[in-house]
Design a protein around this motif. Structure first.
Motif: not given
Length: 189
Positions: A101-105
């Motif tokens: 869920e934190n792949k973008e960051m």
């Protein structure tokens, strides 16, 4: 647009001013990194996976889906934080960033360690001197670091005032160059 396409289009759009030395034009023997020999005929990922000092970086690049991109043609300059650099982040940060869920960051942080050209340390030092002591370093992730030269070390300052020192420079790759750094640079949040 995929991350790979974004990186590749950004790499063509971003260029340093005069004084760029391409990795392929460098003839000195590569330094050892993380106890492993680095080979100029291997790409960034092929060499990084052999460095005992970069297992966290390799895990992060894998989690972000950037392996294929960093195995691509390039050229790229990667400012590669060591395991100790990641360990110096607040407790739980790396584990949190590695969650799907934190792949973008995670992708943002990692691509802010990549420049869309192969820049050797002596060329960067020249640009720093030409600019009166600081030179902006635009990254494919959209961050701009400030490079300076202190003593005989290149330093990079992130958008939050964090500073990383290049501890091993000019590790030539088939698709660019790696400069090992002692801190993780973070985008403005």
């Amino acid at each position: 647009m995929t991350i790979a396409k974004t990186l590749l289009s950004a790499s063509t759009a971003i260029a340093f001013s005069a004084g760029i030395a391409l990795a392929g034009s460098h003839s000195a023997e590569n330094p050892m990194v993380g106890g492993a020999e680095m080979f100029a005929d291997k790409n960034i990922v092929e060499n990084a996976v052999n460095s005992a000092d970069h297992t966290t970086l390799v895990a992060a690049v894998t989690a972000a889906g950037l392996v294929e991109t960093l195995q691509g043609e390039g050229p790229f300059t990667v400012f590669a934080p060591t395991n100790d650099a990641f360990a110096a982040l607040p407790a739980g940060t790396v584990e949190t960033l590695l969650k799907p869920e934190n792949k973008e960051m995670l992708t943002k942080i990692l691509t802010c360690h990549v420049v869309g050209n192969a820049v050797m340390a002596d060329a960067l030092q020249g640009m720093i001197m030409d600019d009166g002591g600081k030179h902006p370093v635009p990254t494919v992730g959209g961050c701009t670091w400030q490079a300076s030269y202190e003593g005989d070390m290149i330093k990079l300052e992130d958008e939050n005032g964090g500073v990383a020192t290049v501890t091993i420079a000019d590790v030539v790759q088939s698709n660019g160059v790696i400069h090992v750094i002692d801190a993780v640079l973070l985008p403005k949040m």
